[in-house]
Write a protein that holds these residues in place. Structure first.
Motif: not given
Length: 129
Positions: A64-77, A80-88, A96-101
């Motif tokens: 997903t990161q190839e097309q939507y760089p915002l995903v780099e802010h998600l962390k796998v633990t 599961g998937l941690n959204f804290v960094k993305l939330r910030g 729209e970018d957020l939804k599509e990513g």
């Protein structure tokens, strides 16, 4: 990998995402996808174990990161998937970018699962979510 069923599974993913994605603001979008991905995680964890589940999630994020760089802010633990960094960082992305990513993360996650576990697991998963 799963031939004619891919179209059926893709349509099901779209319906599930539409059903979950009924919020109109960024924080709501995050909550919807956090819940959806958390549900998927809890369904695959007993079958795959946390090491394989983490590897599957990492692969989905990498694709997903190839097309939507915002995903780099998600962390796998292990949980599961941690959204804290993305939330910030949600102010940096359009809604729209957020939804599509995040939608692409879910699609890639299902695709990776289908490649490693086959469509039987994926069909069962889609019935659960």
């Amino acid at each position: 990998m799963f031939g004619n069923n891919k179209r059926e599974i893709d349509k099901k993913i779209e319906r599930v995402i539409e059903m979950w994605d009924n919020q109109g603001h960024k924080e709501g979008v995050l909550e919807v996808y956090e819940d959806l991905i958390g549900t998927i995680w809890s369904q695959i964890l007993p079958s795959l174990g946390w090491i394989t589940a983490m590897a599957v999630m990492e692969r989905a994020l990498t694709l997903t990161q190839e097309q939507y760089p915002l995903v780099e802010h998600l962390k796998v633990t292990r949980n599961g998937l941690n959204f804290v960094k993305l939330r910030g960082r949600i102010g940096d992305e359009t809604l729209e970018d957020l939804k599509e990513g995040l939608k692409e993360v879910v699609v890639n996650l299902i695709d990776v699962l289908a490649m490693i576990a086959g469509d039987v697991l994926v069909k069962g998963l889609l019935q659960e979510i």
